[in-house]
Design a protein around this motif. Structure first.
Motif, mmCIF file in Angstrom:
data_model
loop_
_atom_site.group_PDB
_atom_site.id
_atom_site.type_symbol
_atom_site.label_atom_id
_atom_site.label_comp_id
_atom_site.label_asym_id
_atom_site.label_seq_id
_atom_site.Cartn_x
_atom_site.Cartn_y
_atom_site.Cartn_z
ATOM 1 N N LEU A 24 0.827 -1.209 0.000
ATOM 2 C CA LEU A 24 0.000 0.000 0.000
ATOM 3 C C LEU A 24 0.860 1.257 0.000
ATOM 4 O O LEU A 24 0.643 2.177 -0.801
ATOM 5 N N LEU A 25 1.841 1.318 0.888
ATOM 6 C CA LEU A 25 2.673 2.509 0.979
ATOM 7 C C LEU A 25 3.494 2.712 -0.284
ATOM 8 O O LEU A 25 3.714 3.852 -0.725
ATOM 9 N N ASP A 26 3.937 1.616 -0.903
ATOM 10 C CA ASP A 26 4.676 1.755 -2.159
ATOM 11 C C ASP A 26 3.748 2.195 -3.291
ATOM 12 O O ASP A 26 4.155 2.945 -4.181
ATOM 13 N N THR A 27 2.511 1.728 -3.270
ATOM 14 C CA THR A 27 1.526 2.189 -4.254
ATOM 15 C C THR A 27 1.362 3.695 -4.165
ATOM 16 O O THR A 27 1.357 4.405 -5.192
ATOM 17 N N ILE A 28 1.232 4.210 -2.952
ATOM 18 C CA ILE A 28 1.081 5.659 -2.756
ATOM 19 C C ILE A 28 2.312 6.402 -3.253
ATOM 20 O O ILE A 28 2.202 7.449 -3.917
ATOM 21 N N THR A 29 3.492 5.862 -2.958
ATOM 22 C CA THR A 29 4.730 6.483 -3.452
ATOM 23 C C THR A 29 4.748 6.523 -4.973
ATOM 24 O O THR A 29 5.103 7.544 -5.581
ATOM 25 N N ASN A 30 4.362 5.430 -5.608
ATOM 26 C CA ASN A 30 4.361 5.375 -7.070
ATOM 27 C C ASN A 30 3.341 6.333 -7.672
ATOM 28 O O ASN A 30 3.606 6.956 -8.723
ATOM 29 N N LEU A 31 2.178 6.478 -7.038
ATOM 30 C CA LEU A 31 1.178 7.441 -7.516
ATOM 31 C C LEU A 31 1.709 8.857 -7.401
ATOM 32 O O LEU A 31 1.546 9.680 -8.322
ATOM 33 N N ASP A 32 2.358 9.175 -6.286
ATOM 34 C CA ASP A 32 2.924 10.502 -6.101
ATOM 35 C C ASP A 32 3.986 10.804 -7.150
ATOM 36 O O ASP A 32 4.076 11.926 -7.660
ATOM 37 N N GLN A 33 4.776 9.800 -7.481
ATOM 38 C CA GLN A 33 5.868 10.021 -8.431
ATOM 39 C C GLN A 33 5.377 10.367 -9.832
ATOM 40 O O GLN A 33 6.033 11.117 -10.549
ATOM 41 N N VAL A 34 4.221 9.835 -10.231
ATOM 42 C CA VAL A 34 3.699 10.160 -11.566
ATOM 43 C C VAL A 34 2.682 11.295 -11.518
ATOM 44 O O VAL A 34 2.179 11.721 -12.560
ATOM 45 N N GLY A 35 2.386 11.801 -10.319
ATOM 46 C CA GLY A 35 1.478 12.939 -10.217
ATOM 47 C C GLY A 35 0.015 12.589 -10.231
ATOM 48 O O GLY A 35 -0.820 13.420 -10.599
ATOM 49 N N LEU A 36 -0.344 11.370 -9.834
ATOM 50 C CA LEU A 36 -1.747 10.988 -9.719
ATOM 51 C C LEU A 36 -2.208 11.190 -8.282
ATOM 52 O O LEU A 36 -1.658 10.593 -7.356
ATOM 53 N N ALA A 37 -3.208 12.032 -8.097
ATOM 54 C CA ALA A 37 -3.748 12.243 -6.762
ATOM 55 C C ALA A 37 -4.539 11.008 -6.320
ATOM 56 O O ALA A 37 -5.041 10.245 -7.159
ATOM 57 N N HIS A 38 -4.673 10.820 -5.009
ATOM 58 C CA HIS A 38 -5.314 9.602 -4.493
ATOM 59 C C HIS A 38 -6.070 9.910 -3.219
ATOM 60 O O HIS A 38 -5.686 10.786 -2.435
ATOM 61 N N VAL A 39 -7.155 9.181 -3.014
ATOM 62 C CA VAL A 39 -7.963 9.312 -1.799
ATOM 63 C C VAL A 39 -8.297 7.918 -1.282
ATOM 64 O O VAL A 39 -8.187 6.926 -1.991
ATOM 65 N N GLY A 40 -8.714 7.845 -0.012
ATOM 66 C CA GLY A 40 -9.298 6.615 0.504
ATOM 67 C C GLY A 40 -8.388 5.668 1.234
ATOM 68 O O GLY A 40 -8.861 4.693 1.814
#
Length: 528
Positions: free
Chosen positions: A313-329
């Motif tokens: 989960l934490l790596d998923t969030i890191t990867n989303l941040d790196q490509v500039g995709l915002a995330h919620v939930g």
């Protein structure tokens, strides 16, 4: 052969046929009894599970209330517990409330130029990644007062029903193998200030027009479950990771905001999969094409977000941040999980909140110092996240994971939660998890889409899961929204527009699932 011999033979054959028919009737009767008994057994076990869930939630609510009372008046704590939980009670209660989010700062990113024509089969992953893009996300952070945070108390299993379709997840999965902390914490006496993701640059900067007429109307797009694992991953390794967006990217790029449900961890780390029937894991290289197709925000509040444990989960969030995709939930704690993403478009500030009422295990819920998903088993916690977001936004969108798989109609829990979110300030509520489309409802003038279905997903033997759509909304600054459903097929890995005859049938079917609602031939959703 004599007449008597023929008569005897005929009687023998007739007797044999009667015997066969009798045996067939007996076998069918036995089969019917077995099926009926199995159904009754399942119903009994499901009812017992629901009762256990309700009792656990009520006891948790009583403990939380006792903690609150103890802060104000220690001498009243025991009395509060005795009043809240009478012996043998099985009424539903709630979990600890959790607050708004500590999300990482936004990073600069962009969308690829809109293309005039679809290119099926293009292996454009590397070319999209190398395409220069105009910045779309501003790095500004906005402070927000966080509601009181606490650990979530959830039932041992989600309330999904029915056996899972081929390669799909069941909502009644075993508990995850990851060990997560689940200690209750008292609410903070003073609200804290947190940093949140804020998108400000218009998507028109990427080359498309987002105006669509009235500059004070924002155009929002929503789609259902997205994964890049299993059969989908095999297909995309062959066709390219931009393949799923051939027929939707122009639509996504030319609106003001696009939101999907990311039903998978996205990590390349060595992780231990959760101990449940269906476990997903998708490669990080799938995220840049997702972003370049025009997707702005992904929802992580679902029953797969911890398929690869906390590490995943934490790596998923890191990867989303790196490509500039915002995330919620979901996030590193309850504050991060419940926090909204704020989006600025055409002078209208939009807040997106993600919550889930489908979690395989209690340990999947985010808590204080405890990574996980934003739980909606406690309606009050989800409502509080919406009401806090409404204080800072003109328009609030709630993304909710809920319901039972492959069931067309929303259940009582979905309706109760949807109405509570509207009462808390949600202007638009978009749901998912059933893997099939569900109906619409207008409640107090606000639209609720109960089920968005699959979007980029693996193949199922259940044909109804192939039906999907792009959900479009046009909203004003005062929170008034209109909705439209654009039908698509999504059999495996790529949404494809339906032919007019199929689209007409689907719209008519969805209208039948939506009491008090009319859907015209163009897919426009209207209250009767």
């Amino acid at each position: 052969m004599s007449y008597s011999s023929r008569s005897s033979r005929t009687r023998t054959q007739t007797a044999r046929k009667r015997k066969h028919r009798a045996l067939l009737i007996v076998n069918l009767s036995l089969l019917l009894l077995v099926l009926t008994g199995g159904g009754l057994l399942y119903a009994r076990e499901h009812a017992a599970s629901e009762a256990r869930t309700a009792l656990a939630l009520r006891e948790s609510a009583a403990r939380n209330q006792a903690t609150l009372n103890a802060v104000a008046d220690p001498s009243s704590a025991l009395e509060a517990v005795d009043e809240a939980v009478p012996a043998g009670s099985s009424a539903a209660g709630g979990q600890d409330p959790s607050g708004a989010v500590n999300l990482p700062d936004s990073r600069s990113s962009a969308a690829a130029p809109a293309e005039d024509a679809p290119q099926p089969g293009a292996s454009g992953e590397s070319s999209e990644a190398d395409t220069p893009k105009a910045p779309r996300i501003a790095g500004a952070s906005i402070g927000a007062a966080a509601p009181a945070a606490g650990a979530a108390a959830l039932p041992p299993a989600a309330d999904a029903g029915g056996s899972p379709p081929e390669d799909e997840v069941s909502g009644e999965e075993a508990s995850a193998s990851e060990t997560l902390a689940d200690a209750a914490e008292p609410p903070a006496e003073e609200p804290t200030t947190v940093s949140q993701q804020t998108l400000t640059a218009p998507k028109a900067a990427a080359g498309g027009s987002s105006s669509k007429g009235d500059s004070k109307v924002v155009n929002l797009t929503f789609a259902g479950d997205v994964i890049f694992s299993g059969k989908v991953q095999s297909l995309l390794e062959k066709e390219g990771y931009d393949y799923p967006y051939t027929y939707v990217k122009n639509r996504f790029k030319n609106d003001d905001l696009t939101v999907i449900n990311l039903e998978t961890p996205v990590t390349s780390l060595s992780t231990t999969g959760a101990d449940k029937s269906f476990v997903f894991k998708s490669p990080p290289k799938a995220l840049t094409p997702l972003k370049n197709a025009g997707v702005d925000v992904v929802n992580l509040a679902n029953n797969h977000t911890l398929d690869q444990g906390i590490k995943g989960l934490l790596d998923t969030i890191t990867n989303l941040d790196q490509v500039g995709l915002a995330h919620v939930g979901a996030g590193k704690d309850a504050d991060a999980a419940y926090a909204p993403v704020y989006v600025e478009r055409k002078g209208i500030k939009i807040a997106i909140v993600g919550v889930t009422r489908v979690l395989p295990d209690t340990k999947w819920a985010a808590g204080k110092n405890h990574p996980g998903a934003a739980s909606a088993y406690d309606t009050a916690a989800a409502s509080r996240a919406v009401s806090e977001a409404k204080k800072k936004a003109d328009l609030v969108v709630a993304i909710v994971h809920w319901g039972k798989e492959r069931v067309d109609m929303p259940d009582a829990n979905q309706k109760t939660l949807a109405h509570a979110l509207v009462d808390a300030g949600a202007d638009l509520t978009i749901g998912g998890h059933a893997h099939v489309l569900q109906g619409f409802e207008q409640y107090k003038g606000k639209w609720i889409a109960y089920g968005t279905g699959n979007f980029i997903f693996t193949h199922s033997a259940t044909a109804k899961t192939w039906e999907t759509g792009v959900f479009q909304a046009e909203c004003t600054k005062d929170g008034q929204c209109s909705m439209k459903l654009v039908p698509y097929w999504a059999e495996l890995g790529q949404p494809v527009p339906m032919k007019p005859v199929d689209a007409k049938k689907l719209l008519k079917r969805i209208e039948g699932l939506s009491p008090g609602v009319k859907i015209d031939a163009e897919g426009r959703i209207q209250a009767k």
